[in-house]
Design a protein around this motif. Structure first.
Motif, short mmCIF file in Angstrom:
data_model
loop_
_atom_site.label_atom_id
_atom_site.label_comp_id
_atom_site.label_asym_id
_atom_site.label_seq_id
_atom_site.Cartn_x
_atom_site.Cartn_y
_atom_site.Cartn_z
N PRO A 6 1.25 -1.48 0.09
CA PRO A 6 -0.12 -0.11 0.09
C PRO A 6 0.95 1.59 0.12
O PRO A 6 0.53 2.31 -0.33
CB PRO A 6 -0.91 -0.37 1.37
CG PRO A 6 -0.84 -1.43 1.87
CD PRO A 6 0.14 -2.58 0.72
N GLY A 7 1.85 1.58 0.73
CA GLY A 7 2.77 2.06 0.71
C GLY A 7 2.90 2.74 -0.34
O GLY A 7 3.96 3.85 -0.80
N ASN A 8 3.22 1.87 -1.50
CA ASN A 8 3.58 2.27 -3.21
C ASN A 8 2.60 2.74 -4.45
O ASN A 8 2.84 2.68 -5.36
CB ASN A 8 4.42 1.24 -3.93
CG ASN A 8 6.13 1.39 -3.25
OD1 ASN A 8 6.91 1.86 -2.35
ND2 ASN A 8 6.91 0.11 -3.42
N ILE A 9 1.39 1.98 -3.21
CA ILE A 9 0.29 2.64 -4.33
C ILE A 9 -1.00 3.92 -3.91
O ILE A 9 -0.47 3.99 -2.74
CB ILE A 9 -0.99 1.45 -4.38
CG1 ILE A 9 -0.48 0.07 -4.70
CG2 ILE A 9 -1.55 1.51 -5.46
CD1 ILE A 9 -0.45 -1.13 -5.04
N LEU A 10 -1.03 4.82 -4.98
CA LEU A 10 -2.51 5.66 -5.35
C LEU A 10 -2.72 5.77 -5.71
O LEU A 10 -3.09 4.50 -6.60
CB LEU A 10 -1.83 7.37 -4.90
CG LEU A 10 -0.14 7.63 -4.68
CD1 LEU A 10 0.18 9.08 -5.30
CD2 LEU A 10 -0.65 8.09 -2.84
N VAL A 11 -4.08 6.66 -5.46
CA VAL A 11 -5.01 6.16 -5.83
C VAL A 11 -5.70 8.17 -7.03
O VAL A 11 -6.07 9.00 -5.72
CB VAL A 11 -6.66 5.51 -5.33
CG1 VAL A 11 -7.72 6.00 -6.09
CG2 VAL A 11 -6.69 3.88 -4.72
N ALA A 12 -6.00 8.20 -8.31
CA ALA A 12 -6.28 9.16 -8.82
C ALA A 12 -7.64 8.98 -8.59
O ALA A 12 -8.80 8.07 -8.45
CB ALA A 12 -5.65 9.02 -10.23
N ALA A 13 -7.64 10.69 -8.50
CA ALA A 13 -8.89 11.58 -8.63
C ALA A 13 -10.01 10.75 -9.67
O ALA A 13 -11.56 10.52 -8.86
CB ALA A 13 -9.23 12.69 -8.97
N ASP A 14 -9.73 9.79 -11.16
CA ASP A 14 -10.79 9.18 -11.23
C ASP A 14 -10.81 8.02 -11.26
O ASP A 14 -10.95 7.05 -11.82
CB ASP A 14 -9.85 9.71 -13.09
CG ASP A 14 -8.53 9.06 -13.17
OD1 ASP A 14 -7.96 8.51 -11.98
OD2 ASP A 14 -8.67 8.92 -14.43
N GLY A 15 -10.36 7.83 -10.48
CA GLY A 15 -9.98 6.07 -10.18
C GLY A 15 -9.64 5.06 -9.90
O GLY A 15 -9.27 3.73 -9.82
N ARG A 16 -8.50 5.40 -10.74
CA ARG A 16 -7.60 5.07 -11.19
C ARG A 16 -6.80 4.29 -10.30
O ARG A 16 -6.17 5.91 -9.49
CB ARG A 16 -6.58 4.92 -12.94
CG ARG A 16 -7.07 5.15 -13.86
CD ARG A 16 -6.91 5.70 -15.32
NE ARG A 16 -6.54 7.13 -15.50
CZ ARG A 16 -5.75 7.81 -16.47
NH1 ARG A 16 -5.78 6.93 -17.47
NH2 ARG A 16 -6.23 9.25 -16.47
N TYR A 17 -5.94 3.39 -10.41
CA TYR A 17 -4.65 3.26 -9.88
C TYR A 17 -3.37 4.01 -10.22
O TYR A 17 -2.83 4.01 -11.43
CB TYR A 17 -3.67 1.99 -9.65
CG TYR A 17 -4.69 0.83 -8.60
CD1 TYR A 17 -4.26 0.71 -7.10
CD2 TYR A 17 -5.46 -0.26 -9.20
CE1 TYR A 17 -5.19 0.28 -6.53
CE2 TYR A 17 -6.23 -0.76 -8.61
CZ TYR A 17 -6.30 -0.50 -6.80
OH TYR A 17 -6.50 -1.54 -6.38
N ILE A 18 -2.53 4.19 -8.82
CA ILE A 18 -1.15 5.38 -9.11
C ILE A 18 -0.11 4.36 -8.65
O ILE A 18 -0.02 4.01 -7.29
CB ILE A 18 -1.02 6.40 -8.89
CG1 ILE A 18 -2.21 7.17 -9.47
CG2 ILE A 18 0.10 7.32 -9.34
CD1 ILE A 18 -2.17 8.02 -9.12
N ALA A 19 0.99 4.00 -9.48
CA ALA A 19 1.52 3.11 -9.30
C ALA A 19 2.89 3.84 -9.25
O ALA A 19 3.47 4.51 -9.55
CB ALA A 19 2.05 1.80 -10.04
N LEU A 20 3.80 3.54 -7.61
CA LEU A 20 5.07 4.24 -7.47
C LEU A 20 6.73 3.63 -6.97
O LEU A 20 5.97 2.25 -7.01
CB LEU A 20 5.04 4.82 -6.11
CG LEU A 20 4.17 6.06 -6.41
CD1 LEU A 20 3.46 6.81 -5.53
CD2 LEU A 20 4.11 7.30 -7.56
N ASP A 21 7.46 3.87 -7.08
CA ASP A 21 9.11 3.13 -6.81
C ASP A 21 8.92 1.27 -7.77
O ASP A 21 8.51 0.33 -7.46
CB ASP A 21 8.79 2.84 -5.36
CG ASP A 21 9.75 2.25 -4.69
OD1 ASP A 21 10.83 1.92 -4.68
OD2 ASP A 21 10.24 2.35 -3.13
#
Length: 513
Positions: free
Chosen positions: A289-304
């Motif tokens: 979970p520390g490497n994942i955000l959720v965009a305003a349009d409901g899509r996942y955002i991957a990090l790291d």
């Protein structure tokens, strides 16, 4: 310096009573008794697995990261140790922003103000290897510059890593020599694997390449966003990529307030995982979970993107066969797939492996499918595999770890998530594409360049064979040729061999006896 570090390790091991591992060992029993006579404080009330975790936390970031990697090796560790090590958290204080600025200026050979229009001194994230600052690029033609995330490697980390890795290698050798289960645990190989992962993370160009590949794979996706890397502003010690705004995926209440469809989001996670594994053969292997955000349009955002996994076509094929066999509770096919893939020794009896797999899976399948953990099935199989001397491939361990993360995250978002129901149609469609006529055409297209160099050599090889070899030997030689060309499609091989056999028959009929 190394002596001082070794003394620190020994004192931490003593404090948390890790000498319990030596108790009752014939080779080191006396040493363990003498060890306990030291007049130093001890914290030995907690269970041994918990004490191992606490010891690693006291030894610092590199040992913490090693424990995290070790927690994924469920094929080697007892479950209670693996579960405890999975709780390790990489909490490291940030280093001074002045030092971060110096690293950036040294990497680019110019003042920071010439690189970034703005640079925030307070980092937004900090870990053992690097930390991240928010910044803004210079604009052009009257347009404002882009917001970016700047990842800066922790200075002076390489000597610390090399020192700790050298000591880990020494400790691994001792474990292998003195513990009865030491050789099976393969401690030196595990340390070497960790060494490779860690050195990859020390080159941010390596992570940038991973990020770019994932970005290309998901361009235009309605499920996943991957930040773009700006290579003009990226070096070995500094990586600059697109700034991504989103809500941390673990903050469920904020997601609900933002109107995010949590059920849809949980399904997206499963589909993203299987798309990466079976479509691309390249997957983000650190999806906690520390490497994942959720965009305003409901899509996942991957990090790291420091840790990724990759799979060969053979791996993908046998994984799909295994997963579908699990869905259908066809344990014999699971066993034979393990043997065919080389994941277990060739001399393994399929019936014995089938019985072991049935023992693991039947109690699980007595539950409703929505309550079954796909990741836990793999985990239990890895534990069972120890009986059969299975050499679990690193990419499969990363896969199992990632699947557990995705499944846990999905059910956190939607407790009713039926991962099996979501995954089965995807896998069935993928298998149909691979083994049907579309798969044959795709393979032919892929193999044409290799065949262009192979086909012209056939007459010469046939002439050499017919001058003194039997038809059987001709066919054996051509099979070997096909292996050298690394063709993997069975139907393609079969067609080629039938055509060759026909050609041999025609030629031999025309050759005087």
């Amino acid at each position: 310096m190394r002596i001082a570090r070794l003394f620190k390790i020994v004192s931490v091991f003593y404090r948390f009573g890790l000498d319990d591992f030596l108790a009752g060992r014939p080779k080191v029993g006396l040493l363990a008794k003498l060890f306990r006579l030291l007049p130093l404080p001890r914290d030995t009330d907690a269970p041994l697995p918990q004490r191992v975790r606490l010891a690693l936390e006291h030894l610092g970031p590199i040992f913490i990261k090693f424990g995290q990697v070790l927690s994924t090796r469920r094929d080697l560790l007892p479950p209670d140790y693996a579960d405890e090590l999975a709780r390790l958290q990489d909490r490291v204080p940030p280093f001074d922003s002045t030092i971060a600025r110096e690293v950036i200026e040294r990497s680019f050979g110019q003042p920071l103000a010439d690189i970034y229009a703005e640079f925030e001194n307070v980092p937004v994230a900090s870990a053992s290897v690097a930390q991240v600052h928010r910044a803004r690029l210079h604009g052009s033609h009257g347009q404002p510059g882009k917001d970016v995330a700047v990842k800066v490697l922790r200075p002076g980390i390489l000597p610390v890593i090399e020192q700790d890795l050298a000591l880990m290698a020494v400790l691994a050798g001792l474990v292998e020599r003195f513990l009865p289960d030491g050789k099976r645990l393969k401690p030196r190989e595990v340390v070497a694997e960790f060494d490779r992962h860690l050195h990859d993370e020390l080159d941010l160009m390596h992570e940038a390449g991973n990020a770019s590949q994932l970005h290309r794979n998901f361009i235009g996706s309605d499920m996943l966003l991957v930040p773009e890397v700006y290579y003009d502003y990226t070096r070995r010690e500094v990586m600059t990529m697109q700034w991504m705004d989103g809500i941390p995926v673990g903050q469920i209440d904020r997601l609900r307030e933002a109107g995010v469809d949590l059920k849809k989001l949980s399904r997206f996670g499963v589909e993203i995982f299987f798309t990466q594994v079976f479509r691309h053969g390249f997957f983000h292997a650190d999806m906690h979970p520390g490497n994942i955000l959720v965009a305003a349009d409901g899509r996942y955002i991957a990090l790291d993107f420091g840790i990724v996994g990759s799979l060969t076509d053979t791996d993908k094929h046998y994984l799909a066969v295994n997963f579908l066999a699990f869905f259908n509770r066809d344990y014999h096919r699971v066993a034979t797939a393990h043997i065919e893939s080389g994941w277990v020794p060739r001399d393994t009896r399929a019936e014995e492996l089938e019985a072991a797999i049935r023992t693991v899976c039947e109690p699980i399948f007595n539950k409703p499918l929505s309550q079954i953990s796909f990741g836990m099935v793999l985990l239990r199989l890895f534990e069972t595999s120890r009986r059969f001397n299975v050499e679990i491939q690193p990419q499969l361990v990363l896969l199992q770890k990632t699947l557990l993360n995705i499944e846990g995250l999905g059910r956190q978002l939607d407790p009713e998530l039926d991962l099996w129901d979501t995954a089965k149609p995807f896998l069935t469609k993928w298998m149909n594409e691979q083994i049907g006529w579309r798969g044959l055409l795709r393979t032919l297209k892929h193999e044409v360049p290799q065949w262009a160099t192979t086909l012209p050599t056939i007459p010469r090889k046939l002439g050499e064979a017919l001058s003194g070899q039997t038809t059987e030997l001709v066919l054996q030689g051509y099979i070997q040729l096909m292996r050298e060309q690394k063709t993997q499609n069975f139907m393609l091989k079969l067609i080629a061999l039938l055509l060759l056999a026909l050609l041999v028959i025609l030629l031999t009929r025309g050759v005087p006896g």
